[in-house]
Design a protein around this motif. Structure first.
Motif, PDB file in Angstrom:
ATOM      1  N   GLU A 246       0.844  -1.195   0.000  1.00  0.00           N
ATOM      2  CA  GLU A 246       0.000   0.000   0.000  1.00  0.00           C
ATOM      3  C   GLU A 246       0.886   1.256   0.000  1.00  0.00           C
ATOM      4  N   GLY A 247       0.668   2.108  -0.959  1.00  0.00           N
ATOM      5  CA  GLY A 247       1.461   3.330  -1.111  1.00  0.00           C
ATOM      6  C   GLY A 247       2.705   3.144  -1.967  1.00  0.00           C
ATOM      7  N   PHE A 248       2.940   1.915  -2.440  1.00  0.00           N
ATOM      8  CA  PHE A 248       4.116   1.645  -3.276  1.00  0.00           C
ATOM      9  C   PHE A 248       3.663   1.100  -4.636  1.00  0.00           C
ATOM     10  N   ASN A 249       4.478   1.309  -5.641  1.00  0.00           N
ATOM     11  CA  ASN A 249       4.193   0.782  -6.976  1.00  0.00           C
ATOM     12  C   ASN A 249       5.467   0.195  -7.579  1.00  0.00           C
ATOM     13  N   GLU A 250       5.290  -0.563  -8.660  1.00  0.00           N
ATOM     14  CA  GLU A 250       6.433  -1.258  -9.263  1.00  0.00           C
ATOM     15  C   GLU A 250       7.318  -0.293 -10.045  1.00  0.00           C
ATOM     16  N   LYS A 251       8.631  -0.476  -9.894  1.00  0.00           N
ATOM     17  CA  LYS A 251       9.630   0.311 -10.611  1.00  0.00           C
ATOM     18  C   LYS A 251      10.282  -0.581 -11.675  1.00  0.00           C
ATOM     19  N   PHE A 252      10.282  -0.086 -12.927  1.00  0.00           N
ATOM     20  CA  PHE A 252      10.719  -0.911 -14.062  1.00  0.00           C
ATOM     21  C   PHE A 252      12.159  -0.575 -14.458  1.00  0.00           C
ATOM     22  N   GLU A 302      14.217   5.694 -14.148  1.00  0.00           N
ATOM     23  CA  GLU A 302      14.464   6.964 -13.450  1.00  0.00           C
ATOM     24  C   GLU A 302      14.814   6.659 -12.000  1.00  0.00           C
ATOM     25  N   SER A 303      15.402   7.631 -11.344  1.00  0.00           N
ATOM     26  CA  SER A 303      15.783   7.446  -9.951  1.00  0.00           C
ATOM     27  C   SER A 303      14.526   7.208  -9.108  1.00  0.00           C
ATOM     28  N   CYS A 304      14.621   6.261  -8.181  1.00  0.00           N
ATOM     29  CA  CYS A 304      13.464   5.907  -7.354  1.00  0.00           C
ATOM     30  C   CYS A 304      13.939   5.450  -5.991  1.00  0.00           C
ATOM     31  N   LYS A 305      12.955   5.322  -5.064  1.00  0.00           N
ATOM     32  CA  LYS A 305      13.246   4.848  -3.720  1.00  0.00           C
ATOM     33  C   LYS A 305      12.659   3.443  -3.586  1.00  0.00           C
ATOM     34  N   VAL A 306      13.538   2.465  -3.389  1.00  0.00           N
ATOM     35  CA  VAL A 306      13.143   1.060  -3.380  1.00  0.00           C
ATOM     36  C   VAL A 306      12.858   0.630  -1.945  1.00  0.00           C
ATOM     37  N   PHE A 388       9.819  -2.628  -5.977  1.00  0.00           N
ATOM     38  CA  PHE A 388       8.646  -1.819  -5.613  1.00  0.00           C
ATOM     39  C   PHE A 388       9.101  -0.689  -4.680  1.00  0.00           C
ATOM     40  N   GLY A 389       8.593   0.487  -4.926  1.00  0.00           N
ATOM     41  CA  GLY A 389       8.984   1.647  -4.108  1.00  0.00           C
ATOM     42  C   GLY A 389       8.147   2.874  -4.445  1.00  0.00           C
ATOM     43  N   ILE A 390       8.737   4.038  -4.198  1.00  0.00           N
ATOM     44  CA  ILE A 390       8.061   5.309  -4.455  1.00  0.00           C
ATOM     45  C   ILE A 390       8.946   6.196  -5.300  1.00  0.00           C
TER      46      ILE A 390
END
Length: 390
Positions: A246-252, A302-306, A388-390
Protein backbone atom coordinates in the motif's frame (compact mmCIF):
# COMPACT_ATOMS: atom_id res chain seq x y z
CA UNK A 1 -101.72 32.07 48.41
CA UNK A 2 -98.04 33.02 48.72
CA UNK A 3 -96.78 36.58 48.55
CA UNK A 4 -93.47 37.53 46.86
CA UNK A 5 -91.08 39.39 49.17
CA UNK A 6 -89.65 41.42 46.26
CA UNK A 7 -92.55 42.63 44.10
CA UNK A 8 -95.46 41.83 46.50
CA UNK A 9 -97.31 39.74 43.94
CA UNK A 10 -99.66 37.08 45.29
CA UNK A 11 -98.67 33.66 43.96
CA UNK A 12 -100.34 30.28 43.96
CA UNK A 13 -99.06 27.92 46.68
CA UNK A 14 -97.90 25.42 44.09
CA UNK A 15 -95.52 27.96 42.53
CA UNK A 16 -91.93 27.87 43.76
CA UNK A 17 -90.92 31.09 41.99
CA UNK A 18 -92.65 34.42 41.47
CA UNK A 19 -94.12 34.76 37.93
CA UNK A 20 -93.55 38.55 38.00
CA UNK A 21 -89.90 38.93 39.09
CA UNK A 22 -88.69 35.28 39.19
CA UNK A 23 -87.77 35.42 42.89
CA UNK A 24 -87.55 32.07 44.72
CA UNK A 25 -90.36 31.91 47.29
CA UNK A 26 -89.52 31.05 50.88
CA UNK A 27 -92.01 28.26 51.51
CA UNK A 28 -91.26 25.42 49.11
CA UNK A 29 -93.70 22.70 48.28
CA UNK A 30 -92.74 19.28 46.97
CA UNK A 31 -95.58 19.56 44.50
CA UNK A 32 -94.27 22.92 43.25
CA UNK A 33 -94.90 23.69 39.63
CA UNK A 34 -92.95 26.12 37.53
CA UNK A 35 -95.06 29.08 36.37
CA UNK A 36 -95.85 29.42 32.78
CA UNK A 37 -93.97 32.47 31.60
CA UNK A 38 -95.33 34.52 28.75
CA UNK A 39 -94.19 33.55 25.32
CA UNK A 40 -93.44 37.14 24.47
CA UNK A 41 -90.30 38.80 25.79
CA UNK A 42 -91.29 41.11 28.71
CA UNK A 43 -88.48 43.46 27.73
CA UNK A 44 -88.74 45.75 24.75
CA UNK A 45 -85.95 46.61 22.29
CA UNK A 46 -84.52 49.38 24.54
CA UNK A 47 -84.25 47.11 27.60
CA UNK A 48 -87.39 48.45 29.39
CA UNK A 49 -90.19 46.31 30.72
CA UNK A 50 -93.08 45.70 28.31
CA UNK A 51 -96.43 46.61 29.90
CA UNK A 52 -98.44 44.52 27.47
CA UNK A 53 -96.64 41.28 28.36
CA UNK A 54 -97.05 42.00 32.09
CA UNK A 55 -100.77 42.67 31.77
CA UNK A 56 -101.28 39.47 29.78
CA UNK A 57 -99.33 37.55 32.44
CA UNK A 58 -101.56 39.01 35.24
CA UNK A 59 -104.68 38.00 33.35
CA UNK A 60 -103.35 34.42 33.09
CA UNK A 61 -102.71 34.33 36.83
CA UNK A 62 -106.28 35.59 37.59
CA UNK A 63 -107.79 32.94 35.34
CA UNK A 64 -105.83 30.24 37.17
CA UNK A 65 -107.07 31.45 40.57
CA UNK A 66 -110.69 31.69 39.38
CA UNK A 67 -110.58 28.10 38.16
CA UNK A 68 -109.31 26.85 41.58
CA UNK A 69 -111.26 28.85 44.22
CA UNK A 70 -110.70 26.20 46.88
CA UNK A 71 -106.91 26.64 46.73
CA UNK A 72 -107.34 30.43 47.01
CA UNK A 73 -109.63 30.09 50.11
CA UNK A 74 -107.16 27.71 51.81
CA UNK A 75 -104.32 30.12 51.15
CA UNK A 76 -106.32 33.00 52.63
CA UNK A 77 -107.11 30.97 55.77
CA UNK A 78 -103.42 30.11 56.24
CA UNK A 79 -102.40 33.75 55.87
CA UNK A 80 -105.10 34.81 58.40
CA UNK A 81 -103.58 32.53 61.06
CA UNK A 82 -100.13 34.18 60.67
CA UNK A 83 -99.79 37.32 62.82
CA UNK A 84 -99.49 40.35 60.59
CA UNK A 85 -97.02 43.11 61.31
CA UNK A 86 -98.12 46.70 61.31
CA UNK A 87 -97.75 48.17 57.90
CA UNK A 88 -95.77 51.33 57.49
CA UNK A 89 -97.80 53.86 55.53
CA UNK A 90 -94.66 55.55 54.29
CA UNK A 91 -93.37 52.30 52.63
CA UNK A 92 -94.76 51.10 49.32
CA UNK A 93 -93.60 48.28 47.09
CA UNK A 94 -92.23 49.50 43.80
CA UNK A 95 -94.36 48.55 40.84
CA UNK A 96 -92.99 46.40 38.07
CA UNK A 97 -92.92 49.44 35.81
CA UNK A 98 -90.24 51.15 37.95
CA UNK A 99 -87.22 49.74 36.13
CA UNK A 100 -83.91 51.24 35.17
CA UNK A 101 -81.60 49.75 32.53
CA UNK A 102 -78.02 48.60 33.17
CA UNK A 103 -75.53 46.80 30.95
CA UNK A 104 -75.51 43.03 31.30
CA UNK A 105 -73.25 40.64 29.27
CA UNK A 106 -76.30 38.88 27.87
CA UNK A 107 -79.35 41.13 28.15
CA UNK A 108 -80.61 44.46 29.46
CA UNK A 109 -82.37 43.91 32.80
CA UNK A 110 -84.30 46.56 34.78
CA UNK A 111 -83.73 47.64 38.40
CA UNK A 112 -86.19 49.52 40.64
CA UNK A 113 -86.04 53.26 40.51
CA UNK A 114 -87.52 55.75 43.04
CA UNK A 115 -90.31 58.22 42.83
CA UNK A 116 -91.98 59.17 39.62
CA UNK A 117 -90.65 56.40 37.39
CA UNK A 118 -94.18 55.34 36.37
CA UNK A 119 -94.74 58.66 34.69
CA UNK A 120 -91.47 58.43 32.76
CA UNK A 121 -92.12 54.96 31.38
CA UNK A 122 -95.75 55.75 30.53
CA UNK A 123 -94.54 58.35 28.06
CA UNK A 124 -94.27 57.35 24.45
CA UNK A 125 -91.14 55.80 23.02
CA UNK A 126 -90.68 58.56 20.45
CA UNK A 127 -90.56 61.27 23.11
CA UNK A 128 -87.75 59.43 24.92
CA UNK A 129 -85.72 59.00 21.75
CA UNK A 130 -86.04 62.67 20.82
CA UNK A 131 -85.25 63.85 24.37
CA UNK A 132 -81.98 61.88 24.69
CA UNK A 133 -80.03 63.68 21.90
CA UNK A 134 -81.13 67.05 23.31
CA UNK A 135 -79.80 66.08 26.74
CA UNK A 136 -76.53 64.89 25.27
CA UNK A 137 -76.10 68.08 23.27
CA UNK A 138 -76.84 70.21 26.33
CA UNK A 139 -74.00 68.41 28.16
CA UNK A 140 -71.36 68.00 25.43
CA UNK A 141 -71.52 71.49 23.83
CA UNK A 142 -70.53 73.47 26.96
CA UNK A 143 -67.89 70.87 27.79
CA UNK A 144 -66.36 71.18 24.31
CA UNK A 145 -66.33 74.98 24.57
CA UNK A 146 -64.56 74.79 27.95
CA UNK A 147 -61.94 72.39 26.62
CA UNK A 148 -61.24 74.62 23.60
CA UNK A 149 -60.83 77.72 25.78
CA UNK A 150 -58.47 75.85 28.12
CA UNK A 151 -56.33 74.67 25.19
CA UNK A 152 -56.02 78.21 23.79
CA UNK A 153 -55.10 79.67 27.19
CA UNK A 154 -52.46 76.99 27.79
CA UNK A 155 -50.86 77.50 24.39
CA UNK A 156 -50.65 81.27 24.95
CA UNK A 157 -49.05 80.82 28.37
CA UNK A 158 -46.54 78.30 27.00
CA UNK A 159 -45.57 80.67 24.18
CA UNK A 160 -45.07 83.58 26.60
CA UNK A 161 -42.98 81.48 28.98
CA UNK A 162 -40.90 80.11 26.10
CA UNK A 163 -40.12 83.62 24.82
CA UNK A 164 -39.13 84.79 28.27
CA UNK A 165 -36.93 81.74 28.71
CA UNK A 166 -35.14 82.27 25.41
CA UNK A 167 -34.45 85.93 26.22
CA UNK A 168 -33.15 84.99 29.67
CA UNK A 169 -30.98 82.25 28.21
CA UNK A 170 -29.48 84.60 25.62
CA UNK A 171 -28.70 87.15 28.33
CA UNK A 172 -27.06 84.49 30.49
CA UNK A 173 -25.02 83.25 27.54
CA UNK A 174 -23.74 86.75 26.80
CA UNK A 175 -22.75 87.29 30.44
CA UNK A 176 -20.98 83.92 30.65
CA UNK A 177 -19.07 84.58 27.39
CA UNK A 178 -17.84 87.97 28.60
CA UNK A 179 -16.77 86.45 31.92
CA UNK A 180 -14.88 83.67 30.10
CA UNK A 181 -13.08 86.20 27.89
CA UNK A 182 -12.04 88.31 30.87
CA UNK A 183 -10.87 85.26 32.81
CA UNK A 184 -8.95 84.01 29.72
CA UNK A 185 -7.12 87.34 29.38
CA UNK A 186 -6.19 87.23 33.07
CA UNK A 187 -4.87 83.67 32.79
CA UNK A 188 -2.83 84.61 29.74
CA UNK A 189 -1.26 87.57 31.56
CA UNK A 190 -0.41 85.38 34.56
CA UNK A 191 1.19 82.77 32.29
CA UNK A 192 3.27 85.40 30.50
CA UNK A 193 4.46 86.80 33.83
CA UNK A 194 5.41 83.34 35.06
CA UNK A 195 7.31 82.49 31.87
CA UNK A 196 9.27 85.68 32.02
CA UNK A 197 10.34 85.00 35.57
CA UNK A 198 11.09 81.26 35.33
CA UNK A 199 12.95 81.11 31.97
CA UNK A 200 16.12 78.98 32.45
CA UNK A 201 19.44 80.21 31.06
CA UNK A 202 20.36 79.04 27.59
CA UNK A 203 22.80 76.16 27.43
CA UNK A 204 25.67 76.02 25.00
CA UNK A 205 25.27 73.42 22.31
CA UNK A 206 27.86 70.66 22.49
CA UNK A 207 28.75 69.25 19.07
CA UNK A 208 29.81 65.60 19.14
CA UNK A 209 32.02 64.65 16.18
CA UNK A 210 30.60 61.88 13.99
CA UNK A 211 33.10 59.11 13.19
CA UNK A 212 34.11 58.91 9.56
CA UNK A 213 33.19 55.64 7.80
CA UNK A 214 36.08 53.29 7.02
CA UNK A 215 36.53 51.46 3.74
CA UNK A 216 37.18 48.10 5.39
CA UNK A 217 34.07 45.89 5.57
CA UNK A 218 33.72 43.14 8.13
CA UNK A 219 32.80 39.92 6.32
CA UNK A 220 29.63 38.18 7.48
CA UNK A 221 30.13 34.46 8.01
CA UNK A 222 28.05 32.27 5.72
CA UNK A 223 25.88 29.68 7.48
CA UNK A 224 27.09 26.16 6.98
CA UNK A 225 24.45 23.52 6.48
CA UNK A 226 24.95 20.62 8.83
CA UNK A 227 23.95 17.45 6.96
CA UNK A 228 21.48 15.26 8.79
CA UNK A 229 22.91 11.76 9.05
CA UNK A 230 20.83 9.10 7.36
CA UNK A 231 19.80 6.20 9.54
CA UNK A 232 21.51 2.90 8.87
CA UNK A 233 19.63 0.90 6.26
CA UNK A 234 19.10 -2.83 6.61
CA UNK A 235 17.52 -5.59 4.53
CA UNK A 236 15.90 -8.87 5.55
CA UNK A 237 14.20 -11.86 3.96
CA UNK A 238 10.45 -11.89 4.79
CA UNK A 239 7.46 -14.11 4.08
CA UNK A 240 5.06 -13.15 1.28
CA UNK A 241 2.25 -12.62 3.85
CA UNK A 242 4.27 -9.81 5.48
CA UNK A 243 4.46 -7.74 2.32
CA UNK A 244 2.37 -4.50 2.36
CA UNK A 245 2.46 -2.75 -1.00
CA UNK A 246 0.00 0.00 0.00
CA UNK A 247 1.46 3.33 -1.11
CA UNK A 248 4.12 1.64 -3.28
CA UNK A 249 4.19 0.78 -6.98
CA UNK A 250 6.43 -1.26 -9.26
CA UNK A 251 9.63 0.31 -10.61
CA UNK A 252 10.72 -0.91 -14.06
CA UNK A 253 14.17 -1.48 -15.54
CA UNK A 254 14.99 -0.22 -19.04
CA UNK A 255 18.50 -1.74 -19.48
CA UNK A 256 20.85 -4.34 -17.95
CA UNK A 257 24.49 -5.50 -18.05
CA UNK A 258 26.18 -8.75 -16.91
CA UNK A 259 29.73 -9.95 -16.25
CA UNK A 260 29.10 -13.03 -18.48
CA UNK A 261 26.31 -14.66 -20.55
CA UNK A 262 26.00 -18.29 -21.68
CA UNK A 263 25.65 -18.84 -25.44
CA UNK A 264 23.07 -21.43 -26.55
CA UNK A 265 21.47 -22.25 -29.90
CA UNK A 266 17.96 -20.86 -30.50
CA UNK A 267 17.85 -19.53 -26.89
CA UNK A 268 18.84 -16.03 -25.68
CA UNK A 269 20.01 -15.51 -22.09
CA UNK A 270 20.71 -11.75 -22.19
CA UNK A 271 20.75 -9.95 -18.79
CA UNK A 272 17.60 -7.88 -19.60
CA UNK A 273 15.55 -11.15 -19.48
CA UNK A 274 16.13 -11.24 -15.71
CA UNK A 275 13.93 -8.08 -15.36
CA UNK A 276 11.04 -8.85 -17.81
CA UNK A 277 8.64 -10.63 -15.34
CA UNK A 278 8.45 -13.72 -17.62
CA UNK A 279 9.16 -17.23 -16.29
CA UNK A 280 9.94 -18.56 -19.79
CA UNK A 281 13.10 -16.38 -20.04
CA UNK A 282 16.13 -15.96 -17.73
CA UNK A 283 19.74 -14.75 -17.44
CA UNK A 284 22.49 -17.40 -17.08
CA UNK A 285 26.17 -16.75 -16.32
CA UNK A 286 28.62 -18.02 -18.99
CA UNK A 287 31.80 -18.99 -17.09
CA UNK A 288 33.10 -22.48 -16.47
CA UNK A 289 31.89 -23.83 -13.11
CA UNK A 290 29.01 -22.78 -10.87
CA UNK A 291 29.35 -19.05 -11.62
CA UNK A 292 30.24 -17.80 -8.13
CA UNK A 293 31.45 -14.18 -8.35
CA UNK A 294 29.48 -13.40 -11.52
CA UNK A 295 27.15 -10.38 -11.41
CA UNK A 296 24.29 -8.63 -13.21
CA UNK A 297 23.24 -4.91 -13.05
CA UNK A 298 19.76 -3.53 -13.87
CA UNK A 299 19.19 0.21 -14.45
CA UNK A 300 15.88 1.88 -13.58
CA UNK A 301 14.17 4.15 -16.07
CA UNK A 302 14.46 6.96 -13.45
CA UNK A 303 15.78 7.45 -9.95
CA UNK A 304 13.46 5.91 -7.35
CA UNK A 305 13.25 4.85 -3.72
CA UNK A 306 13.14 1.06 -3.38
CA UNK A 307 11.34 -0.60 -0.47
CA UNK A 308 10.73 -4.24 -1.62
CA UNK A 309 12.59 -6.70 -3.94
CA UNK A 310 11.10 -9.95 -5.33
CA UNK A 311 13.25 -12.86 -6.66
CA UNK A 312 12.56 -15.98 -8.78
CA UNK A 313 15.92 -17.81 -8.53
CA UNK A 314 16.94 -20.67 -10.84
CA UNK A 315 15.32 -21.63 -14.15
CA UNK A 316 11.49 -21.57 -13.80
CA UNK A 317 10.76 -22.71 -17.38
CA UNK A 318 9.98 -26.27 -16.19
CA UNK A 319 10.53 -28.35 -13.09
CA UNK A 320 13.24 -30.35 -14.91
CA UNK A 321 15.19 -27.17 -15.69
CA UNK A 322 14.65 -25.82 -12.15
CA UNK A 323 16.14 -28.83 -10.38
CA UNK A 324 18.64 -29.65 -13.21
CA UNK A 325 20.43 -26.20 -12.97
CA UNK A 326 22.07 -24.50 -9.97
CA UNK A 327 20.06 -22.06 -7.77
CA UNK A 328 21.70 -19.06 -5.99
CA UNK A 329 21.94 -19.69 -2.26
CA UNK A 330 23.50 -16.28 -1.44
CA UNK A 331 23.34 -12.95 -3.28
CA UNK A 332 25.12 -9.68 -2.59
CA UNK A 333 22.66 -6.80 -3.16
CA UNK A 334 24.12 -3.37 -3.88
CA UNK A 335 22.37 0.01 -4.53
CA UNK A 336 24.53 3.13 -4.53
CA UNK A 337 26.34 3.10 -1.12
CA UNK A 338 24.22 0.33 0.32
CA UNK A 339 25.45 -3.27 0.17
CA UNK A 340 24.27 -6.42 1.96
CA UNK A 341 24.20 -10.24 1.57
CA UNK A 342 21.00 -12.29 1.72
CA UNK A 343 20.86 -16.09 2.07
CA UNK A 344 18.03 -18.00 0.33
CA UNK A 345 16.73 -21.53 1.06
CA UNK A 346 16.54 -24.16 -1.69
CA UNK A 347 12.81 -23.84 -2.45
CA UNK A 348 10.74 -23.53 -5.62
CA UNK A 349 9.01 -20.24 -4.60
CA UNK A 350 9.20 -16.47 -4.77
CA UNK A 351 11.42 -14.72 -2.20
CA UNK A 352 10.78 -11.19 -0.80
CA UNK A 353 13.42 -8.86 0.64
CA UNK A 354 12.36 -5.77 2.63
CA UNK A 355 14.54 -2.68 3.22
CA UNK A 356 14.22 -0.83 6.54
CA UNK A 357 13.16 2.34 4.68
CA UNK A 358 12.80 3.31 1.00
CA UNK A 359 16.31 3.77 -0.36
CA UNK A 360 16.91 6.08 -3.31
CA UNK A 361 18.92 4.60 -6.17
CA UNK A 362 19.28 4.49 -9.95
CA UNK A 363 20.40 0.86 -10.29
CA UNK A 364 20.39 -2.61 -8.68
CA UNK A 365 23.46 -4.90 -8.69
CA UNK A 366 23.33 -8.64 -7.84
CA UNK A 367 26.44 -10.85 -7.32
CA UNK A 368 26.35 -14.67 -6.92
CA UNK A 369 28.08 -15.59 -3.62
CA UNK A 370 26.82 -19.19 -3.25
CA UNK A 371 24.70 -21.83 -5.05
CA UNK A 372 22.50 -24.89 -4.48
CA UNK A 373 23.93 -27.53 -6.91
CA UNK A 374 21.75 -28.82 -9.75
CA UNK A 375 21.28 -32.45 -10.82
CA UNK A 376 22.17 -32.08 -14.54
CA UNK A 377 24.03 -28.82 -15.36
CA UNK A 378 26.57 -26.60 -13.60
CA UNK A 379 25.01 -23.27 -14.68
CA UNK A 380 23.33 -20.75 -12.34
CA UNK A 381 20.37 -18.81 -13.86
CA UNK A 382 18.12 -16.02 -12.40
CA UNK A 383 14.60 -15.96 -13.91
CA UNK A 384 13.12 -12.68 -12.55
CA UNK A 385 13.86 -9.69 -10.27
CA UNK A 386 11.16 -7.06 -9.50
CA UNK A 387 11.38 -3.82 -7.45
CA UNK A 388 8.65 -1.82 -5.61
CA UNK A 389 8.98 1.65 -4.11
CA UNK A 390 8.06 5.31 -4.45
Amino acid sequence: MKKCSICGCEVNDKFAYCPQCGNKLKEENTDAVWPEFPETDPYNQDGFYNDDSVNSNEENIKENTEENPQEQDSAEEQSADIPQEEEDSSFSWPSYNNWQTYEDPYKKVNIHESGNADKKFNNSKHDDESAEPAKRNSIFVPAAICVGVAVVVCSVLIALNGGNKTEKQQAKALVSNTEKEESGEKVQEDNNANTEVTMPPEKEEVVTPTPEPTDTLTPTPEPTATPTPMPEITARLIDASEVNLEGFNEKFFNSALASSVIQQEKVSNDPIYAFDDDIQTSWQEGVVGSGIGESIVGYFSESCKVKYLMFRLGNWKTDRYFYGNNRPSCLRIQMEDFSTEINFPDKYQEFWVELSYPYETEYLSLTIEGVHAGTSWDDTPITDVRAFGI
